[in-house]
Design an enzyme around this catalytic site. Sequence first.
Site, short mmCIF file in Angstrom:
data_model
loop_
_atom_site.label_atom_id
_atom_site.label_comp_id
_atom_site.label_asym_id
_atom_site.label_seq_id
_atom_site.Cartn_x
_atom_site.Cartn_y
_atom_site.Cartn_z
N HIS A 161 -8.65 2.00 -2.35
CA HIS A 161 -7.82 1.84 -3.33
C HIS A 161 -6.71 0.81 -2.39
CE1 HIS A 161 -8.98 3.64 -6.45
NE2 HIS A 161 -10.17 3.74 -5.93
N ASP A 369 0.69 -3.61 -0.48
CA ASP A 369 -0.10 -2.83 -1.02
C ASP A 369 -1.10 -2.98 -2.02
OD1 ASP A 369 0.70 -0.36 -3.47
OD2 ASP A 369 2.32 -1.00 -4.30
P1 ADQ Z 1 -0.34 4.43 -4.73
O1 ADQ Z 1 0.03 4.56 -3.05
O2 ADQ Z 1 0.09 5.97 -5.39
O3 ADQ Z 1 -1.86 4.29 -5.36
P2 ADQ Z 1 0.58 3.54 -7.10
O4 ADQ Z 1 -0.70 2.28 -7.33
O5 ADQ Z 1 1.66 2.80 -7.08
O6 ADQ Z 1 0.91 3.62 -5.40
O7 ADQ Z 1 0.28 4.79 -8.25
C1 ADQ Z 1 1.23 5.25 -8.00
C2 ADQ Z 1 1.03 6.08 -9.45
O8 ADQ Z 1 2.10 7.67 -9.53
C3 ADQ Z 1 1.74 6.05 -10.77
O9 ADQ Z 1 0.45 5.73 -11.23
C4 ADQ Z 1 3.13 6.33 -11.27
O10 ADQ Z 1 3.12 6.24 -12.65
C5 ADQ Z 1 2.71 6.93 -10.57
N1 ADQ Z 1 3.91 8.20 -10.14
C6 ADQ Z 1 5.27 7.28 -8.85
N2 ADQ Z 1 6.10 8.31 -8.59
C7 ADQ Z 1 5.98 9.08 -10.23
C8 ADQ Z 1 6.79 10.07 -10.69
N3 ADQ Z 1 7.86 10.13 -9.59
N4 ADQ Z 1 6.92 11.03 -11.62
C9 ADQ Z 1 5.85 10.48 -12.10
N5 ADQ Z 1 4.63 9.88 -11.82
C10 ADQ Z 1 4.73 8.48 -10.70
C11 ADQ Z 1 -3.13 3.99 -4.36
C12 ADQ Z 1 -2.42 2.77 -3.78
C13 ADQ Z 1 -2.29 1.58 -4.53
C14 ADQ Z 1 -3.18 1.76 -5.61
C15 ADQ Z 1 -3.69 2.83 -6.23
C16 ADQ Z 1 -4.84 3.01 -7.31
O11 ADQ Z 1 -1.62 2.54 -2.67
O12 ADQ Z 1 -1.66 0.29 -3.89
O13 ADQ Z 1 -2.77 0.67 -6.87
O14 ADQ Z 1 -3.90 3.75 -5.23
O15 ADQ Z 1 -5.96 2.04 -6.70
#
Ligand code: ADQ
Length: 461
Positions: A161, A369
Site C-alpha cells: 500500500h 504517498d
Molecule cells: P494512509 O496513509 O492512511 O493509507 P490515505 O490513503 O489518505 O492514507 O487514507 C486515509 C484514510 O483515512 C482515508 O480514507 C480518510 O478518509 C481517512 N481519514 C483521514 N483523516 C480522517 C479523519 N480526521 N476522520 C476520519 N477519517 C479520516 C495508506 C497509504 C496510502 C494509500 C492507502 C490505501 O499510505 O498511500 O492510499 O494506504 O492503499
Amino acid sequence: MSGRTSRLVVISNRVQSPKAASGGNQGGLAVALLAALREKGGVWFGWSGETVESFTGAIDLQQAGGVATATVDLEPQDVDEYYNGYANRSLWPLFHDRIDLTRFERDFEGGYLRVNRRFATTVRPLIGEGDLVWVHDYHLIPLGRELRRLGVANRLGFFLHIPWPPTRILMSLPSHEPLVRSLFDYDVVGFHTQDWLDAFLHYVTRQLGAELGENGIVTLGERSVRAIVAPIGIDAGEFETAARSEQAKFAHDRMHMSATGRSMIVGVDRLDYSKGLPERFGSYERFLTQHPDLQGLVYMLQIAPPSREKVDTYQAIRAELDAVSGRINGEFADIDWVPIRYVNKGYPRDELAGIYRAARVALVTPLRDGMNLVAKEYVAAQDPDDPGVLVLSIFAGAAAQLTAALLVNPYSADEVADAIALALRMPREERVRRWRALLDNIRREDVFWWRDRFLGALEQH
Ligand code: ADQ
C-alpha cells in the site's frame, strides 16, 4: 476448513471489524475486502491490537455480517519491535524516502521476523486447499516465505500500500536482500503505480539478477512472481451518497455558517511526516503573504488525527505542527478571523463527506504517498453544479490517475501558493470540466475494480 475452492483468506496487520464497517466508520479498503469475503467466503486474519504477557497463538474467531474474522494477541515486545520498531521506524520512513528518520536495529528486524513466523503458524490451520491468500502491506512482506516453509502450496498474493523506494535508498536497509527475495514466494505482487513497480523491477533485475519476462513475470532462480500495477480506488458510489446524507448536510451547513462567507481550503490527513503538513502550512502562509487582497476571504481547515503516537518521530511532527500553525495564526489572525483551524480528531465518514463538500479547495500535498484516498474522496463528495478544486502533489500515487487536478510540487511554497490562488479564482465552467474528468476516473477505477484486478491476476497465475 478445507475442501471448498477459491475461498479468500485476507491477512493484514490489523483486521477491520465488519460491524464498524457497516456503521459507516471504515475506509473503502475494509468495505471492498469485506464484500469480497462475503462473496467468496473465507476469513480475515490479523493482530487484535491487544497484548498478552506471553504469546499463545489463541485465535479469537468472530462471525459478523456474513464474514469471519480471526485475530490474535501479541506480546508487548512484539508490538515494540515488529510494529513500532521495524514496520514504523525502519520500513515506513525508508519506503517514503526518509533515510534521515529511519532507525536500523537488529532487535527490530528480529521481532519483525518473529511476528511474521507467528502469524504464519497461527493462520496456517485456517487456510484450506484451493483458498486464495491475499497478504497486505509492509508489515508482512516475509509472510509468504514463512507460509511456504509450513508447506502452504496455495496461490499467495501480496499488495504493497506504500511506495516502493528507489534502489539506492532501499540498499541502506540492512538485510534488504533477504527481505526482497522473500517476495518471490508469492505468485502475484501488486503496486499502486507504474513508478513503484518500475523501482521494484530495477532492484530485482540489477541487484538480484532476476529476469523480466512477458506479462510482468519476474523470475529468480526457481521462483517466478507476477508483478502488477493495481491502483486502489474508493467506493465512489458510497461516498457520493454519504455526501448527500443528513449528517453530511449538517456538517456542511455548520461549516458554512461558521465560515461567514469565506471560502474554505481543506486538508485531511493522518498526522504523519510523509503527508507534508509543515510544508503545506508554509505554502498557505506564502499565499497569504502574496495575496493580501484574499486574506480574510479564505480560511484553512486542517484535520489531522494523530497516529502511531508511541513512535518519537510522530511526537516530533505533532509538536512541529502545533508550533507552525500557532505561529501563522499569531502572525495573520484578526479579532474576527483565524487563518488556520487545526483539528486533531477523526470524524465519521458522512460528516467528513459534508466537510469535503463545503470546501472550495482541497490541499492534498504529501511528500510521498503510495496512493492517497483523501484526494479521491474529496472529488466524489463534490456538488456537481458547484464543485471545488483539487490541488494534488505529483508525489502522491493518485497523481498518475487524477491528471485533471492542479498538480503541484509540494516542496515549492510558491508553486502551491499559486495553485491556491488559481483554484480560488477558477471559473465555474473550468471547475466543472476538471471535476467531471476526475470523477470519471474515480468511478471507473473504484475499489471493487482494484480488488477484481488483483484477485483476477492471482486466480489466473
Ligand atoms: P494512509 O496513509 O492512511 O493509507 P490515505 O490513503 O489518505 O492514507 O487514507 C486515509 C484514510 O483515512 C482515508 O480514507 C480518510 O478518509 C481517512 N481519514 C483521514 N483523516 C480522517 C479523519 N480526521 N476522520 C476520519 N477519517 C479520516 C495508506 C497509504 C496510502 C494509500 C492507502 C490505501 O499510505 O498511500 O492510499 O494506504 O492503499
